[in-house]
Structures are given as C-alpha cells and as structure tokens.
Design an enzyme around this catalytic site. Structure first.
Site, mmCIF file in Angstrom:
data_model
loop_
_atom_site.group_PDB
_atom_site.id
_atom_site.type_symbol
_atom_site.label_atom_id
_atom_site.label_comp_id
_atom_site.label_asym_id
_atom_site.label_seq_id
_atom_site.Cartn_x
_atom_site.Cartn_y
_atom_site.Cartn_z
ATOM 1 N N HIS A 15 -4.807 -26.288 3.676
ATOM 2 C CA HIS A 15 -5.572 -26.386 2.418
ATOM 3 C C HIS A 15 -4.742 -27.212 1.440
ATOM 4 C CE1 HIS A 15 -8.234 -24.315 -0.823
ATOM 5 N NE2 HIS A 15 -7.594 -25.320 -1.402
ATOM 6 N N HIS A 17 -4.922 -30.496 -1.701
ATOM 7 C CA HIS A 17 -5.655 -31.474 -2.513
ATOM 8 C C HIS A 17 -4.791 -32.722 -2.613
ATOM 9 C CE1 HIS A 17 -8.608 -28.444 -3.784
ATOM 10 N NE2 HIS A 17 -7.571 -27.618 -3.682
ATOM 11 N N LYS A 99 -16.382 -27.243 3.065
ATOM 12 C CA LYS A 99 -15.811 -26.395 2.016
ATOM 13 C C LYS A 99 -16.889 -26.058 1.005
ATOM 14 C CE LYS A 99 -12.725 -24.434 -0.661
ATOM 15 N NZ LYS A 99 -11.564 -25.015 -1.298
ATOM 16 N N HIS A 136 -14.211 -21.062 -1.068
ATOM 17 C CA HIS A 136 -13.521 -20.672 -2.304
ATOM 18 C C HIS A 136 -14.195 -19.365 -2.720
ATOM 19 C CE1 HIS A 136 -11.261 -21.499 -6.117
ATOM 20 N NE2 HIS A 136 -12.027 -20.468 -6.429
ATOM 21 N N HIS A 171 -7.104 -19.243 0.020
ATOM 22 C CA HIS A 171 -6.155 -18.748 -0.992
ATOM 23 C C HIS A 171 -6.425 -17.308 -1.437
ATOM 24 C CE1 HIS A 171 -9.493 -20.349 -3.262
ATOM 25 N NE2 HIS A 171 -9.071 -21.579 -3.219
ATOM 26 N N ASP A 244 -2.782 -24.955 -0.918
ATOM 27 C CA ASP A 244 -3.595 -25.198 -2.116
ATOM 28 C C ASP A 244 -2.808 -26.011 -3.136
ATOM 29 O OD1 ASP A 244 -5.794 -25.305 -3.723
ATOM 30 O OD2 ASP A 244 -5.556 -23.290 -4.534
ATOM 31 N N ALA A 260 -6.788 -26.081 -13.735
ATOM 32 C CA ALA A 260 -6.241 -25.101 -12.795
ATOM 33 C C ALA A 260 -5.670 -25.817 -11.580
ATOM 34 C CB ALA A 260 -7.344 -24.140 -12.360
HETATM 35 C C1 NCD Z 1 -7.776 -26.758 -7.202
HETATM 36 C C2 NCD Z 1 -7.777 -28.226 -7.695
HETATM 37 O O1 NCD Z 1 -7.090 -28.528 -8.675
HETATM 38 O O2 NCD Z 1 -8.449 -29.063 -7.072
HETATM 39 N N1 NCD Z 1 -7.297 -25.911 -8.256
HETATM 40 C C3 NCD Z 1 -6.798 -24.660 -8.109
HETATM 41 O O3 NCD Z 1 -6.533 -24.016 -9.136
HETATM 42 N N2 NCD Z 1 -6.564 -24.115 -6.935
HETATM 43 C C4 NCD Z 1 -9.120 -26.373 -6.714
HETATM 44 C C5 NCD Z 1 -9.161 -25.074 -5.939
HETATM 45 O O4 NCD Z 1 -8.743 -25.011 -4.781
HETATM 46 O O5 NCD Z 1 -9.585 -24.068 -6.513
HETATM 47 ZN ZN ZN Z 2 -7.762 -25.660 -3.354
#
Ligand code: NCD
Ligand code: ZN
Length: 338
Positions: A15, A17, A99, A136, A171, A244, A260
């Site tokens: 996981h 980004h 997702k 999620h 997560h 994450d 976030a």
């Molecule tokens: C993630 C993001 O910034 O893309 N942010 C997070 O707080 N985890 C998105 C996600 O996985 O919720």
């Molecule tokens: Zn994420």
C-alpha cells in the site's frame, strides 16, 4: 564492534502512494531502493480509473525507476462509475487490485463510492477475474474515531456475499478491526502500517499539534496500538505490511487545513524492525514484510535479499527539501545497509 545484522528476502509494500509527475520523481527512490514490489494506490489527480490509466501510470513509474528491479503492482479506483467491463479489461491489462474509498474519507476521495451495495456486480466481476478488493475501511459521516468501527459491517457483508473474493482491509487502526479480520474467512486479510504501530492519537493532538502524524485512519488508543502490534508480530498470514506512505509537501501539511498522510517510505522498514525487536519477534519480521502479502496476492516470493543493520541514527529532517519523513529527528535503531 560487532553490529547486529538482519538479512532477509527483499520486502514488498502492499500500500503506497507514489503520486505522479514531479512528486513521483522525488519520492519513488525511497520505495524502489528498498522494496522489490509495491501496490500503488490510484488516488492521483486525476485518478487511475481503468486499464488505460493504469497502463499509462505504470509506464510513468517504470520510466522513473530505471533498471533497479522494482515492480509496481497496479490498482484502479472503484467508484460509482465503475462497471464490470472496467474490471475485466483492467484485469486483462495486469491490474491486480481495485481500491475502494468511501466518498470523502481521505485525501483525493471526493470521487469515492457513495453506495457499496450498488457496486455488487462490480465485486462479482472482481471475484471472477481474481482481482483483489482493497478497502479504505472508514464510514463517511461518523465520528472520526469510530469510522473504522462503523465500516466493519460492510466488510462482513462483502465477505459473506463474495466468498471467493480476496479482500484487504487497508491500514488497520483498531483492536475491533483486528478482531473482525481474525473472525472472517481466509479470503479477508489486512495491511498494517509502520506508523500505526508507533503512534497513538496523543502523538497527533495530545500535546502540540503534529501535522506530520496526521493521517487517515487516525492513530487511536494505546490499547488499539497494542492490538495492532500483536497482530503484526503474530505470524498470522492475514496480516502483512502496507506502508500507506503518503507524501504531501510541507506547506500542504503545515497549514490551517492540512492534508492527511504520513510520508513513511524513507524510514518504514527500519522502524518496523525496531518494533519487532522490541517485541522480541524479529524471527517473524521477514514473513510480515516479505512473505504473507505476496502469498495472499498469489505472487512468487521475491528474488534477492536486503540487509538491515542495528546502527542507531536520527531520522532525516527533510526529504528532497520538500517533505518531512516519518520519525524526522527521532532515534531509529535500524538502518538499511548499503
Ligand atoms: C492518503 C493520501 O495522502 O493519499 N492519506 C492518508 O492519510 N493515509 C490516502 C489514504 O490512504 O487514506
Ligand atoms: Zn493510503
């Protein structure tokens, strides 16, 4: 001096980004230099919604990582507009997972699903195609610390209705979610981040506001964290690592309406090693980061090895001058060698 070392199969991150464009260029090395494969989340702007988006995004990532031997595992986002045909063509193009973000629950989820039941034909097609459903797991509109709890009914409904669909609750952040995943059949697994094993809500808002610890789902109570640690070190194949890692530039985090996401890619593996060592569970570390996830996704184990050394250091304050990595300025006992 004899430095303790830990050599193990190269790990996977189920996981992450990676963003796109300039940010991708900046943050990709933190993942690609450590992990052999990573499941790349689709919540870019614009999002990855279908086979052609995923093919284009995959070649953008591969174009940035040269010959390093890193394999991005692609996902598409499941939205109200997804239809079974979207899933079929994406699966044929090598997309391994869909997702689902409930609408509005996190960064870039404004286009998220509004009605899970309305997507049951899509999940049926995912089940037939062997595509994994990544969730999620937070219910929009509920109190922030209870959103995961409220989502668990939907998870149980999905597992019951699609007995062959592989589902990953992403997560995990609460004891209740751990218990629910444990009680469901082996088609249901969960990822656990490094930061949810270290932080509680106190580390976000208990003293001065810590924007770089702010993420979804929110870190919760010490008891929740203890349950997550227990799950991670248990050796149960339902639980595996997904960082994450979610980079946001400093002005986007340090402001009145901060985004976030914890940018953990540069430190997640050493931090995890510290958690497993503290729990006297280093013998189960490799399975958590290099074994269970690959098996759940039906992937062969990675070739090659990585070595961690127990040489304490302080986390770097900045990454590329623009991001604050997880554990910036804090002591970290392990580091990746080489
Ligand atoms: C993630 C993001 O910034 O893309 N942010 C997070 O707080 N985890 C998105 C996600 O996985 O919720
Ligand atoms: Zn994420």
């Amino acid at each position: 001096m004899n430095v303790p070392k830990l050599t193990m199969r190269r790990p996977d991150d189920f996981h992450v980004h990676l963003r796109d464009g300039w940010t991708l260029k900046q943050v990709l090395p933190a993942t690609a230099e450590v992990f052999a494969r990573a499941l790349v989340m689709p919540n870019t702007t614009p999002p990855i919604l279908n086979a052609s988006d995923a093919i284009r995004y995959r070649s953008e990532i591969l174009g940035e990582c040269g010959k390093g031997g890193f394999t991005p595992l692609m996902t598409i986002q499941i939205t109200d507009a997804t239809v079974p045909e979207t899933v079929r063509t994406a699966s044929q193009a090598g997309v391994v997972a869909g997702k689902l973000y409930p609408v509005g629950v996190t960064t870039n989820s404004e286009n998220g699903a509004t009605d899970i039941k309305a997507l049951y034909q899509v999940f049926g097609e995912m089940e037939r195609a062997g595509m994994v459903l990544c969730l999620h797991g937070e219910e929009p509109g509920e109190f922030c610390l209870e959103r995961e709890s409220y989502f668990l009914d939907a998870l149980e409904g999905l597992a019951g209705s699609f007995p062959r669909l592989r589902i990953v609750l992403e997560h995990l952040s609460s004891e209740e979610a751990v218990e629910t995943v444990l009680a469901l059949p082996e088609t249901v697994a969960a990822t656990i981040t490094a930061h949810h094993l270290v932080l509680t809500l106190d580390d976000v808002i208990g003293g001065k506001l810590q924007p770089h610890h702010f993420c979804k789902p929110l870190p919760k109570t010490p008891a929740d964290r203890a349950a997550l640690i227990e799950a991670a070190i248990s050796g149960n194949p339902k639980f595996f690592f997904g960082s994450d890692s979610a980079p946001h530039r400093i002005p986007t985090k340090e402001c009145a309406d901060g985004a976030a996401g914890v940018f953990s890619a540069p430190t997640a593996l050493p931090v995890l090693a510290g958690v497993f060592e503290h729990e006297d569970a280093l013998d189960r570390f490799e399975a958590f980061v290099s074994g269970h996830g690959a098996r759940f996704y039906g992937l062969s184990p990675n070739e090659g090895a990585i070595t961690l050394e127990r040489r304490p250091w302080k986390g770097r304050l900045r990454y590329c001058g623009e991001y604050v990595p997880f554990m910036a300025g804090k002591p970290i006992d392990w580091r990746v060698a080489g």
